[in-house]
Motif scaffolding. Structure first.
Motif, mmCIF file in Angstrom:
data_model
loop_
_atom_site.group_PDB
_atom_site.id
_atom_site.type_symbol
_atom_site.label_atom_id
_atom_site.label_comp_id
_atom_site.label_asym_id
_atom_site.label_seq_id
_atom_site.Cartn_x
_atom_site.Cartn_y
_atom_site.Cartn_z
ATOM 1 N N ARG A 1 49.972 -26.159 -3.020
ATOM 2 C CA ARG A 1 50.383 -25.095 -2.112
ATOM 3 C C ARG A 1 50.037 -23.670 -2.539
ATOM 4 N NH1 ARG A 1 50.030 -28.446 0.911
ATOM 5 N NH2 ARG A 1 51.604 -29.508 2.161
ATOM 6 N N SER A 2 49.487 -23.465 -3.769
ATOM 7 C CA SER A 2 49.158 -22.074 -4.111
ATOM 8 C C SER A 2 48.062 -21.587 -3.165
ATOM 9 C CB SER A 2 48.666 -21.975 -5.549
ATOM 10 O OG SER A 2 47.352 -22.460 -5.621
ATOM 11 N N TYR A 3 48.027 -20.281 -2.937
ATOM 12 C CA TYR A 3 47.066 -19.764 -1.961
ATOM 13 C C TYR A 3 45.652 -19.737 -2.527
ATOM 14 C CZ TYR A 3 44.983 -16.881 1.631
ATOM 15 O OH TYR A 3 44.182 -16.419 2.637
ATOM 16 N N ASP A 4 45.541 -19.400 -3.817
ATOM 17 C CA ASP A 4 44.172 -19.132 -4.287
ATOM 18 C C ASP A 4 43.735 -19.927 -5.520
ATOM 19 O OD1 ASP A 4 45.885 -17.838 -5.942
ATOM 20 O OD2 ASP A 4 45.312 -15.811 -5.292
ATOM 21 N N ASP B 1 40.184 -20.362 0.740
ATOM 22 C CA ASP B 1 38.846 -20.818 1.154
ATOM 23 C C ASP B 1 38.883 -21.369 2.587
ATOM 24 O OD1 ASP B 1 37.737 -20.289 -1.397
ATOM 25 O OD2 ASP B 1 38.408 -22.246 -2.140
ATOM 26 N N VAL B 2 39.986 -22.058 2.915
ATOM 27 C CA VAL B 2 40.098 -22.631 4.267
ATOM 28 C C VAL B 2 40.213 -21.511 5.300
ATOM 29 C CG1 VAL B 2 41.384 -24.211 5.773
ATOM 30 C CG2 VAL B 2 41.213 -24.697 3.320
ATOM 31 N N VAL B 3 41.015 -20.488 4.980
ATOM 32 C CA VAL B 3 41.133 -19.343 5.891
ATOM 33 C C VAL B 3 39.733 -18.767 6.142
ATOM 34 C CG1 VAL B 3 42.005 -16.976 6.124
ATOM 35 C CG2 VAL B 3 43.517 -18.773 5.246
ATOM 36 N N GLU B 4 38.969 -18.597 5.058
ATOM 37 C CA GLU B 4 37.650 -17.976 5.179
ATOM 38 C C GLU B 4 36.682 -18.798 6.036
ATOM 39 O OE1 GLU B 4 36.067 -16.412 1.430
ATOM 40 O OE2 GLU B 4 34.088 -16.985 2.196
ATOM 41 N N ASN C 1 46.638 -28.529 6.356
ATOM 42 C CA ASN C 1 46.250 -27.260 5.713
ATOM 43 C C ASN C 1 45.314 -26.398 6.553
ATOM 44 O OD1 ASN C 1 47.743 -27.467 3.117
ATOM 45 N ND2 ASN C 1 46.558 -29.365 2.959
ATOM 46 N N SER C 2 44.502 -26.993 7.437
ATOM 47 C CA SER C 2 43.700 -26.101 8.298
ATOM 48 C C SER C 2 44.622 -25.421 9.312
ATOM 49 C CB SER C 2 42.525 -26.826 8.969
ATOM 50 O OG SER C 2 42.908 -27.991 9.635
ATOM 51 N N LEU C 3 45.697 -26.118 9.723
ATOM 52 C CA LEU C 3 46.649 -25.468 10.634
ATOM 53 C C LEU C 3 47.518 -24.457 9.891
ATOM 54 C CD1 LEU C 3 47.619 -28.460 12.948
ATOM 55 C CD2 LEU C 3 46.119 -26.523 13.470
ATOM 56 N N ARG C 4 47.835 -24.725 8.613
ATOM 57 C CA ARG C 4 48.561 -23.707 7.828
ATOM 58 C C ARG C 4 47.713 -22.426 7.738
ATOM 59 N NH1 ARG C 4 49.151 -25.037 2.548
ATOM 60 N NH2 ARG C 4 50.904 -23.644 2.241
ATOM 61 N N ALA C 5 46.415 -22.601 7.574
ATOM 62 C CA ALA C 5 45.515 -21.438 7.501
ATOM 63 C C ALA C 5 45.551 -20.659 8.814
ATOM 64 C CB ALA C 5 44.089 -21.901 7.189
ATOM 65 N N LEU C 6 45.543 -21.380 9.931
ATOM 66 C CA LEU C 6 45.548 -20.709 11.235
ATOM 67 C C LEU C 6 46.897 -20.023 11.499
ATOM 68 C CD1 LEU C 6 44.242 -19.982 13.871
ATOM 69 C CD2 LEU C 6 44.598 -22.310 14.706
ATOM 70 N N GLY D 1 50.573 -13.623 10.499
ATOM 71 C CA GLY D 1 50.452 -12.597 9.456
ATOM 72 C C GLY D 1 51.324 -12.905 8.243
ATOM 73 N N ILE D 2 51.341 -14.162 7.829
ATOM 74 C CA ILE D 2 52.197 -14.587 6.704
ATOM 75 C C ILE D 2 51.507 -14.208 5.390
ATOM 76 C CG2 ILE D 2 53.228 -16.613 5.572
ATOM 77 C CD1 ILE D 2 53.324 -17.913 8.379
ATOM 78 N N ASP D 3 52.293 -13.682 4.426
ATOM 79 C CA ASP D 3 51.648 -13.242 3.185
ATOM 80 C C ASP D 3 51.321 -14.436 2.275
ATOM 81 O OD1 ASP D 3 53.749 -13.648 1.110
ATOM 82 O OD2 ASP D 3 54.852 -12.277 2.415
ATOM 83 N N ASP D 4 50.506 -14.161 1.252
ATOM 84 C CA ASP D 4 49.942 -15.232 0.423
ATOM 85 C C ASP D 4 51.014 -16.044 -0.306
ATOM 86 O OD1 ASP D 4 47.712 -13.944 1.269
ATOM 87 O OD2 ASP D 4 46.969 -13.370 -0.724
ATOM 88 N N ALA D 5 52.127 -15.398 -0.659
ATOM 89 C CA ALA D 5 53.181 -16.122 -1.386
ATOM 90 C C ALA D 5 54.029 -16.959 -0.424
ATOM 91 C CB ALA D 5 54.061 -15.142 -2.148
ATOM 92 N N THR D 6 54.373 -16.369 0.720
ATOM 93 C CA THR D 6 55.277 -17.045 1.659
ATOM 94 C C THR D 6 54.644 -18.294 2.275
ATOM 95 O OG1 THR D 6 56.187 -14.867 2.153
ATOM 96 C CG2 THR D 6 56.783 -16.628 3.662
#
Ligand SMILES: O=C(O)[C@@H](CO)OP(=O)(O)O
Length: 248
Positions: free
Chosen positions: A115-118, A154-157, A184-189, A195-200
């Motif tokens: 679940r980490s963002y990066d 990476d998925v967001v990008e 996870n592709s839907l989490r990215a969307l 506008g959810i931040d990287d930690a949340t």
């Protein structure tokens, strides 16, 4: 502007077995097929009639769209498929047991990989049984775009160009759009939309087979933050189950 419906595929065979899946093309379980049918019925009963469908190039999402549309009597709708809506590539974890991985590497590392963002998992070797290198469906992908692992960033990008170039134009034309994709592709969307931040975003999970509806304003932002699940009680229970994967 327009209505966007997000639908995560029904339970897959590897979801049921507790394995990291990513780009491995596993099928739906029988429970997953039933969830997809229920998702279609929920759309029908809510009078939500998508005009167009976007999905990934993976069987579990394609079949979920097919089964749900059939249940909603919308089996004839046009469907577009793109690798950009694929599940997050899970790197060397693809095919590994989640509970075993958690035991072997500990809770913290397990959660960082999940679940980490990066922080992506280690890359998969090209000769691994679960590598997608050489898979014909990605033959037209420029080699530098073919992932060996991905974090959510990476998925967001790689997902956002599809959002802007293919989904937004449908919404702008006033269409109701169904996107059938992956956890996870839907989490990215959702991260982008709300506008959810990287930690949340680490704490946000998407349940299988329950339509999530977003009414969008003229800037393609949700009128109701977080959207609305068509079956909120089932969604809450299923979100908890996704969260607890690997804890058996
Ligand atoms: O294994 C995967 O590909 C995903 C979705 O099933 O799992 P997780 O929820 O652990 O990111």
């Amino acid at each position: 502007m327009g209505t966007l419906v997000l639908l995560r595929h029904g339970e897959s065979v590897w979801n049921a077995e507790g394995l990291f899946t990513g780009w491995v093309d596993v099928d739906l379980s029988t429970t997953g097929e039933e969830e997809a049918r229920k998702g279609g019925r929920l759309l029908h009963d809510a009078d939500l009639r998508p005009d167009i469908v976007h999905t990934s190039v993976l069987r579990r999402a394609i079949r979920t769209a097919d089964i749900a549309l059939n249940a909603a009597d919308l089996h004839w709708l046009p469907v577009h498929r793109s690798w950009r809506l694929n599940e997050r590539h899970y790197g060397a974890l693809q095919g590994k047991d989640k509970a075993q991985t958690r035991k072997e590497y500990g809770d913290d590392q397990f959660m960082v990989w999940r679940r980490s963002y990066d922080t992506p998992p280690p890359p998969i070797a090209d000769d691994d049984t679960y590598s997608q290198v050489g898979d014909r469906r990605y033959a037209d992908l420029p080699p530098e775009l073919m992932p060996r692992t991905e974090c959510l960033a990476d998925v967001v990008e790689r997902m956002l160009p599809y959002w802007y170039d293919s989904i937004v134009p449908d919404l702008a034309a006033g269409r109701t759009v169904l996107v059938t994709a992956h956890g996870n592709s839907l989490r990215a969307l959702v991260k982008h939309l709300d506008g959810i931040d990287d930690a949340t975003i680490a704490g946000l999970n998407i349940p299988t087979g329950i339509p999530l509806v977003y009414d969008l304003d003229d800037a393609f932002r949700p009128r109701t933050p977080g959207g609305t699940y068509l079956d909120p009680d089932a969604a809450a229970a299923a979100i908890e189950a996704v969260k607890n994967q690997g804890k058996k």
